[in-house]
Structures are given as C-alpha cells and as structure tokens.
Design a protein around this motif. Sequence first.
Motif, short mmCIF file in Angstrom:
data_model
loop_
_atom_site.label_atom_id
_atom_site.label_comp_id
_atom_site.label_asym_id
_atom_site.label_seq_id
_atom_site.Cartn_x
_atom_site.Cartn_y
_atom_site.Cartn_z
N TRP A 125 -4.71 0.31 -4.20
CA TRP A 125 -3.34 0.38 -3.70
C TRP A 125 -2.99 -0.90 -2.95
O TRP A 125 -1.92 -1.48 -3.14
N GLY A 126 -3.91 -1.39 -2.12
CA GLY A 126 -3.68 -2.64 -1.41
C GLY A 126 -3.54 -3.82 -2.35
O GLY A 126 -2.69 -4.70 -2.15
N ASP A 127 -4.36 -3.86 -3.38
CA ASP A 127 -4.29 -4.96 -4.33
C ASP A 127 -2.97 -4.94 -5.09
O ASP A 127 -2.34 -5.98 -5.31
N TYR A 128 -2.54 -3.74 -5.47
CA TYR A 128 -1.24 -3.60 -6.14
C TYR A 128 -0.11 -4.08 -5.24
O TYR A 128 0.78 -4.83 -5.67
N LEU A 129 -0.14 -3.67 -3.98
CA LEU A 129 0.91 -4.09 -3.04
C LEU A 129 0.93 -5.61 -2.90
O LEU A 129 2.01 -6.22 -2.82
N HIS A 130 -0.24 -6.22 -2.85
CA HIS A 130 -0.31 -7.68 -2.78
C HIS A 130 0.31 -8.30 -4.03
O HIS A 130 1.05 -9.29 -3.93
N ASP A 177 2.81 -7.81 1.34
CA ASP A 177 1.53 -8.11 1.97
C ASP A 177 1.29 -7.37 3.28
O ASP A 177 0.14 -7.10 3.63
N ALA A 178 2.33 -7.05 4.02
CA ALA A 178 2.14 -6.30 5.26
C ALA A 178 1.58 -4.91 4.95
O ALA A 178 0.65 -4.43 5.61
N GLU A 179 2.15 -4.26 3.93
CA GLU A 179 1.64 -2.96 3.51
C GLU A 179 0.25 -3.09 2.92
O GLU A 179 -0.61 -2.22 3.11
N ALA A 180 0.03 -4.17 2.18
CA ALA A 180 -1.28 -4.39 1.57
C ALA A 180 -2.35 -4.51 2.64
O ALA A 180 -3.44 -3.94 2.52
N ARG A 181 -2.05 -5.26 3.68
CA ARG A 181 -3.04 -5.44 4.76
C ARG A 181 -3.42 -4.11 5.38
O ARG A 181 -4.60 -3.84 5.63
N ALA A 219 -3.32 -1.12 4.05
CA ALA A 219 -4.13 -0.34 3.11
C ALA A 219 -5.56 -0.87 3.05
O ALA A 219 -6.52 -0.09 3.02
N LEU A 220 -5.71 -2.18 3.03
CA LEU A 220 -7.04 -2.78 2.93
C LEU A 220 -7.85 -2.58 4.20
O LEU A 220 -9.06 -2.34 4.15
N GLU A 221 -7.19 -2.65 5.34
CA GLU A 221 -7.89 -2.40 6.60
C GLU A 221 -8.35 -0.94 6.67
O GLU A 221 -9.45 -0.64 7.15
N ASN A 222 -7.52 -0.05 6.15
CA ASN A 222 -7.93 1.36 6.08
C ASN A 222 -9.10 1.54 5.12
O ASN A 222 -9.99 2.38 5.36
N ALA A 223 -9.11 0.78 4.04
CA ALA A 223 -10.20 0.87 3.07
C ALA A 223 -11.53 0.50 3.71
O ALA A 223 -12.57 1.10 3.41
N LEU A 224 -11.52 -0.48 4.60
CA LEU A 224 -12.75 -0.88 5.28
C LEU A 224 -13.27 0.23 6.19
O LEU A 224 -14.46 0.23 6.55
N LEU A 225 -12.42 1.15 6.58
CA LEU A 225 -12.81 2.26 7.44
C LEU A 225 -13.24 3.49 6.65
O LEU A 225 -13.59 4.51 7.25
N ALA A 226 -13.20 3.40 5.34
CA ALA A 226 -13.54 4.55 4.51
C ALA A 226 -14.98 5.00 4.77
O ALA A 226 -15.87 4.17 4.98
N GLU A 257 -15.16 -7.35 -1.68
CA GLU A 257 -13.92 -7.64 -2.38
C GLU A 257 -12.70 -7.40 -1.48
O GLU A 257 -11.72 -8.15 -1.54
N ILE A 258 -12.79 -6.37 -0.64
CA ILE A 258 -11.69 -6.09 0.28
C ILE A 258 -11.54 -7.24 1.28
O ILE A 258 -10.42 -7.72 1.54
N ARG A 259 -12.64 -7.71 1.84
CA ARG A 259 -12.58 -8.80 2.81
C ARG A 259 -12.07 -10.08 2.15
O ARG A 259 -11.31 -10.84 2.78
N GLN A 260 -12.46 -10.30 0.92
CA GLN A 260 -11.97 -11.48 0.21
C GLN A 260 -10.47 -11.40 0.02
O GLN A 260 -9.74 -12.42 0.20
N LEU A 261 -9.97 -10.25 -0.34
CA LEU A 261 -8.52 -10.10 -0.54
C LEU A 261 -7.78 -10.21 0.79
O LEU A 261 -6.69 -10.82 0.85
N LEU A 262 -8.35 -9.66 1.85
CA LEU A 262 -7.72 -9.80 3.15
C LEU A 262 -7.63 -11.27 3.57
O LEU A 262 -6.63 -11.70 4.16
#
Length: 225
Positions: free
Chosen positions: A177-182, A187-191, A193-200, A216-221
């Motif tokens: 979802w974060g990658d799609y938003l990016h 990008d604000a929404e993407a960030r 989503a990606l920060e939440n993904a790191l908390l999974a 991959e999440i950290r790279q995209l962030l």
Amino acid sequence: MKRSVAMLEMKALRHTLLATAFGLLSLPGFASEPDNPAVAESFTELQQRWAEIKYSLPQDQQGQAFRQLGDHAEQLVERHPEAAELHIWAAIIRSTEAGVNGGLGALALVKEAKQELETALELNPLALEGSAYTSLGALYYQVPGWPIGFGDEAKAEWHLQRALAINPEGIDSLYFWGDYLHEQGRDAEARQALENALLAPPREGRELADSGRRGEIRQLLAELE
C-alpha cells in the motif's frame, strides 16, 4: 507512473510480490487453516524457499531458481487444485520470476500469476489473510496498462485497500500500500503506511522474509527523504 515488465517497451518489475503470514481469518464458510496437512506443508515449503532465493541467493542465480520453484508450485497446484494457498504461492513465485528475469516472457508470467490469484479469490478470498488481494493489487499497479498489459490503478487501489481491511497490521499489505501511494505521488500517506509496516508483528517461521521485507521498507522510506 506504471512500471514496465519487459524489454521492447517493458522493464522487469522493480518490486517482488509478497510472502504473507501464517494464519487465516475465521469467518463463516471459510476455514481458519488448510484442512489438508499436505497443503499446509506444501505452501510452507514454497514460502520458505521463496525467501531463501530472494534474500539469500546471489542475483545471478535467482532466475533459474525461481523458474524451478515455479514449476514445482505448478505441480503442487495440479495435485491440490482446491487449495487457494497454493494458487497464491504459484502466483507469487511466477511474478517474482518475471521481475528477476524480465525479457519477453515476463508479461506471460504475470498474466499467469493474475489467473492464479483470481482462482485463489474464487476459492477463498481470506486465504493467507487476504494476500491474494495484496498480490493482485500489486500486479495491477506494477504491470503496464492497455495495450501492453492489464495494469489498472483503480483496480490496484481497490484490491490493496481490501487487503488492508482483512489484514490491517500485515507487513506486506502495508508495504505494498505504501509503495502504491508513493507511485501515485502521495508520499505523506506512503510514509505513514511504511512506518506502520515496520511495526508489524513478527511472523513465526518467516524470519528471513520479515528481515528482507523490512530492508525493502527502509530503502523505500529513504527514497521519500
């Protein structure tokens, strides 16, 4: 902007598709886990081998390894055609193979993956916590649209949001979802989503896949900085 999948107006898919957690949601009419122990063993074997190839094998060895694993997955699907989990993993593996190898065969592979995912949704849309929705949504935004492919941004968003409704804390549903938003410039929404993904929460038996996905999440962030 959509990504291309092969040479001659297509590039290899930049992102691989997901590997999702154990455990299915329980709703009337849907099993919480595969009834057949052989199915559970088979899809566990596929997802573990996928992670080994993707995150441990040198890049120049991945193409052949994914091709062989995809052939094995097809054999398992033929043996257990009723198992949505195996259709999902056959799709994941073929899509990853397309991304690694590129070339003229990549589009055929992602079309094959799309068919497998559609079959999985017909069999059990909640299998593997709705990961068929995540995988299909990822294909819809990564594959080019008509006349080359079947890409469709509206369908991508619908499927990815459906995946999040089923698995709102999943590392893969949040990552894609974060990658799609990016990709959409959100990008604000993407960030978020990606920060939440790191908390999974970590997935038992999926340590290698979780570690690779977090990378991959950290790279995209970092690209959002």
